[in-house]
Write a protein that holds these residues in place. Structure first.
Motif, PDB file in Angstrom:
ATOM      1  N   SER A  85       5.840 -13.541   7.499  1.00  0.00           N
ATOM      2  CA  SER A  85       5.909 -14.064   8.857  1.00  0.00           C
ATOM      3  C   SER A  85       7.325 -14.534   9.134  1.00  0.00           C
ATOM      4  O   SER A  85       8.039 -14.960   8.223  1.00  0.00           O
ATOM      5  CB  SER A  85       4.948 -15.243   9.038  1.00  0.00           C
ATOM      6  N   CYS A  86       7.718 -14.490  10.387  1.00  0.00           N
ATOM      7  CA  CYS A  86       9.046 -14.948  10.792  1.00  0.00           C
ATOM      8  C   CYS A  86       8.935 -15.533  12.188  1.00  0.00           C
ATOM      9  O   CYS A  86       8.595 -14.820  13.139  1.00  0.00           O
ATOM     10  CB  CYS A  86      10.038 -13.808  10.763  1.00  0.00           C
ATOM     11  N   GLU A  87       9.228 -16.818  12.299  1.00  0.00           N
ATOM     12  CA  GLU A  87       9.158 -17.496  13.589  1.00  0.00           C
ATOM     13  C   GLU A  87      10.559 -17.767  14.107  1.00  0.00           C
ATOM     14  O   GLU A  87      11.406 -18.307  13.387  1.00  0.00           O
ATOM     15  CB  GLU A  87       8.400 -18.815  13.468  1.00  0.00           C
ATOM     16  N   ALA A  88      10.787 -17.398  15.354  1.00  0.00           N
ATOM     17  CA  ALA A  88      12.062 -17.637  16.012  1.00  0.00           C
ATOM     18  C   ALA A  88      11.966 -18.897  16.861  1.00  0.00           C
ATOM     19  O   ALA A  88      10.949 -19.149  17.504  1.00  0.00           O
ATOM     20  CB  ALA A  88      12.438 -16.450  16.877  1.00  0.00           C
ATOM     21  N   SER A  89      13.048 -19.672  16.875  1.00  0.00           N
ATOM     22  CA  SER A  89      13.105 -20.875  17.703  1.00  0.00           C
ATOM     23  C   SER A  89      14.529 -21.075  18.182  1.00  0.00           C
ATOM     24  O   SER A  89      15.460 -20.431  17.721  1.00  0.00           O
ATOM     25  CB  SER A  89      12.613 -22.096  16.909  1.00  0.00           C
TER      26      SER A  89
ATOM     27  N   ARG B 139       3.601  -8.449  16.354  1.00  0.00           N
ATOM     28  CA  ARG B 139       4.395  -9.497  17.005  1.00  0.00           C
ATOM     29  C   ARG B 139       3.509 -10.300  17.937  1.00  0.00           C
ATOM     30  O   ARG B 139       2.663  -9.742  18.633  1.00  0.00           O
ATOM     31  CB  ARG B 139       5.522  -8.820  17.783  1.00  0.00           C
ATOM     32  N   ASP B 140       3.715 -11.607  17.941  1.00  0.00           N
ATOM     33  CA  ASP B 140       3.050 -12.504  18.885  1.00  0.00           C
ATOM     34  C   ASP B 140       4.134 -13.099  19.761  1.00  0.00           C
ATOM     35  O   ASP B 140       4.851 -14.010  19.337  1.00  0.00           O
ATOM     36  CB  ASP B 140       2.274 -13.583  18.124  1.00  0.00           C
ATOM     37  N   ASN B 141       4.284 -12.584  20.952  1.00  0.00           N
ATOM     38  CA  ASN B 141       5.366 -13.036  21.830  1.00  0.00           C
ATOM     39  C   ASN B 141       5.179 -14.495  22.258  1.00  0.00           C
ATOM     40  O   ASN B 141       6.153 -15.204  22.493  1.00  0.00           O
ATOM     41  CB  ASN B 141       5.461 -12.134  23.062  1.00  0.00           C
ATOM     42  N   ALA B 142       3.957 -14.944  22.356  1.00  0.00           N
ATOM     43  CA  ALA B 142       3.715 -16.332  22.750  1.00  0.00           C
ATOM     44  C   ALA B 142       4.185 -17.302  21.670  1.00  0.00           C
ATOM     45  O   ALA B 142       4.612 -18.420  21.974  1.00  0.00           O
ATOM     46  CB  ALA B 142       2.226 -16.544  23.023  1.00  0.00           C
ATOM     47  N   LEU B 143       4.125 -16.861  20.416  1.00  0.00           N
ATOM     48  CA  LEU B 143       4.560 -17.698  19.298  1.00  0.00           C
ATOM     49  C   LEU B 143       5.950 -17.338  18.815  1.00  0.00           C
ATOM     50  O   LEU B 143       6.458 -17.969  17.879  1.00  0.00           O
ATOM     51  CB  LEU B 143       3.568 -17.556  18.136  1.00  0.00           C
TER      52      LEU B 143
END
Length: 115
Positions: free
Chosen positions: A21-25, A71-75
C-alpha cells in the motif's frame, strides 16, 4: 510537498502473496499517475505497474497475470497485490506519484521471496 508512505513489504515464500500500500498526503491537488517501481540488488530501478487517475493501467510484462494494481482516489492510496511471487521478485519496491509536473517517491519497502 507530497509525502508517500509505503507499507506491506516483508519476507514470503515462493508462490506466496503480499499486498503493498502507498498513501499520498500533502499538496496532492492534481495528482495524476501513481504506481510502483522496484530495484533488485545490483540492478536498475524498473517499472512494475502504473495506474492513471482515470483508471488506465499498465504492467511490466514480467508481472502480468500475477500482480494487480488498484487505486482509491478518495484515500489517495495505491495498492499492489502480488501473487505467485518468485525469488526474482525480490527487491525494494518504490511507490511514486506524479503531481502536476513533479514525480515524488516513497522511501521504499523491501520484498524478499525466499524459502
Amino acid at each position: 510537498q507530497v509525502q508517500l508512505v509505503e507499507s506491506g513489504g516483508g519476507l514470503v515464500q515462493p508462490g506466496g502473496s503480499l499486498r503493498l500500500s502507498c498513501e499520498a498526503s500533502g499538496r496532492i491537488f492534481g495528482i495524476g499517475a501513481m504506481g510502483w517501481y522496484r530495484q533488485a540488488p545490483g540492478k536498475q530501478r524498473e517499472l512494475v505497474a502504473r495506474i492513471f487517475s482515470g483508471g488506465s493501467i499498465a504492467y511490466a510484462d514480467y508481472v502480468k497475470g500475477r500482480f494487480t494494481i488498484s487505486r482509491d482516489n478518495a484515500l489517495n492510496t495505491v495498492y499492489l497485490q502480488m501473487n505467485s511471487l518468485n525469488p526474482e521478485d525480490t527487491g525494494v519496491y518504490y511507490c511514486y506519484a506524479y503531481v502536476l509536473t513533479t514525480t515524488y517517491w516513497g522511501q521504499g519497502t523491501q520484498v524478499t521471496v525466499s524459502s
